[in-house]
Motif scaffolding. Structure first.
Motif, short mmCIF file in Angstrom:
data_model
loop_
_atom_site.label_atom_id
_atom_site.label_comp_id
_atom_site.label_asym_id
_atom_site.label_seq_id
_atom_site.Cartn_x
_atom_site.Cartn_y
_atom_site.Cartn_z
N UNK A 168 72.89 12.94 -22.97
CA UNK A 168 73.17 13.19 -21.56
C UNK A 168 71.94 12.88 -20.71
N UNK A 169 70.77 13.20 -21.21
CA UNK A 169 69.54 12.89 -20.48
C UNK A 169 69.40 11.38 -20.33
N UNK A 170 69.72 10.65 -21.39
CA UNK A 170 69.67 9.19 -21.32
C UNK A 170 70.64 8.65 -20.28
N UNK A 171 71.85 9.21 -20.23
CA UNK A 171 72.83 8.78 -19.23
C UNK A 171 72.33 9.07 -17.83
N UNK A 172 71.73 10.26 -17.65
CA UNK A 172 71.22 10.64 -16.34
C UNK A 172 70.14 9.68 -15.87
N UNK A 173 69.18 9.41 -16.74
CA UNK A 173 68.09 8.51 -16.34
C UNK A 173 68.60 7.09 -16.10
N UNK A 174 69.59 6.66 -16.87
CA UNK A 174 70.17 5.35 -16.66
C UNK A 174 70.87 5.28 -15.30
N UNK A 175 71.64 6.32 -14.98
CA UNK A 175 72.34 6.36 -13.68
C UNK A 175 71.34 6.45 -12.53
N UNK A 176 70.29 7.24 -12.71
CA UNK A 176 69.28 7.36 -11.67
C UNK A 176 68.56 6.03 -11.45
N UNK A 177 68.28 5.33 -12.54
CA UNK A 177 67.63 4.02 -12.44
C UNK A 177 68.53 3.03 -11.71
N UNK A 211 74.52 27.81 -41.80
CA UNK A 211 74.57 26.35 -41.94
C UNK A 211 75.33 25.73 -40.76
N UNK A 212 76.45 26.34 -40.37
CA UNK A 212 77.24 25.85 -39.23
C UNK A 212 76.42 25.97 -37.95
N UNK A 213 75.70 27.09 -37.78
CA UNK A 213 74.87 27.27 -36.59
C UNK A 213 73.79 26.21 -36.50
N UNK A 214 73.15 25.89 -37.63
CA UNK A 214 72.14 24.84 -37.62
C UNK A 214 72.75 23.49 -37.25
N UNK A 215 73.92 23.20 -37.80
CA UNK A 215 74.59 21.93 -37.49
C UNK A 215 74.95 21.87 -36.02
N UNK A 216 75.46 22.97 -35.48
CA UNK A 216 75.80 23.01 -34.06
C UNK A 216 74.56 22.85 -33.18
N UNK A 217 73.47 23.47 -33.56
CA UNK A 217 72.23 23.35 -32.79
C UNK A 217 71.73 21.91 -32.81
N UNK A 218 71.79 21.26 -33.97
CA UNK A 218 71.37 19.86 -34.06
C UNK A 218 72.26 18.98 -33.19
N UNK A 219 73.55 19.23 -33.24
CA UNK A 219 74.49 18.42 -32.45
C UNK A 219 74.28 18.65 -30.96
N UNK A 220 74.01 19.90 -30.57
CA UNK A 220 73.76 20.19 -29.16
C UNK A 220 72.50 19.47 -28.68
N UNK A 221 71.49 19.42 -29.54
CA UNK A 221 70.26 18.70 -29.18
C UNK A 221 70.55 17.21 -29.01
N UNK A 222 71.35 16.64 -29.90
CA UNK A 222 71.71 15.22 -29.80
C UNK A 222 72.48 14.95 -28.51
N UNK A 223 73.44 15.82 -28.21
CA UNK A 223 74.23 15.65 -26.99
C UNK A 223 73.34 15.78 -25.75
N UNK A 224 72.41 16.72 -25.79
CA UNK A 224 71.49 16.89 -24.68
C UNK A 224 70.64 15.64 -24.47
#
Length: 118
Positions: A51-60, A35-48
């Motif tokens: 971060x992708x949104x921040x990258x594209x915003x900075x690039x724009x 259960x903890x591993x699933x929660x961590x995986x979901x959180x890592x996906x959200x953070x990813x």
């Protein structure tokens, strides 16, 4: 008297019961870890994604800034090409003002303390 090992009131687990209890605890821990591993995986996906949104915003933003600088440089270049005499006059006047300012601020007669004579 409560510490008497022969006391019949204290329940004793057999080895088989202890083994089963331990296996249940291990199974429960495995479920919690999964259960903890699933929660961590979901959180890592959200953070990813964040971060992708921040990258594209900075690039724009960098792209828009570069475009603005390019436009400004083109307008300055156009002004210089259209008025080369004005630009040359401005540079000459700037150099003359700098020279006059340097001579004005120079303490007279203290040429021995200048760094370029050493």
């Amino acid at each position: 008297m409560a510490d008497d090992p022969n006391d019949a009131t204290t329940p004793r687990l057999t080895q088989r019961e202890a083994q089963e209890a331990l296996e249940k605890q291990v199974a429960q821990l495995k479920r919690e870890i999964n259960k903890i591993n699933r929660t961590l995986a979901e959180r890592a996906a959200e953070v990813g994604e964040e971060a992708t949104g921040w990258y594209y915003s900075a690039a724009d933003q960098a792209g828009r800034t570069a475009q603005a600088l390019r436009t400004g440089a083109q307008s300055v270049s156009g002004a210089v090409q259209d008025n080369p005499g004005t630009v040359s006059t401005a540079f000459i006047l700037g150099a003359a003002m700098g020279l006059l300012l340097g001579l004005t601020l120079n303490p007279s007669g203290s040429s021995g303390n200048r760094w370029f004579y050493k």
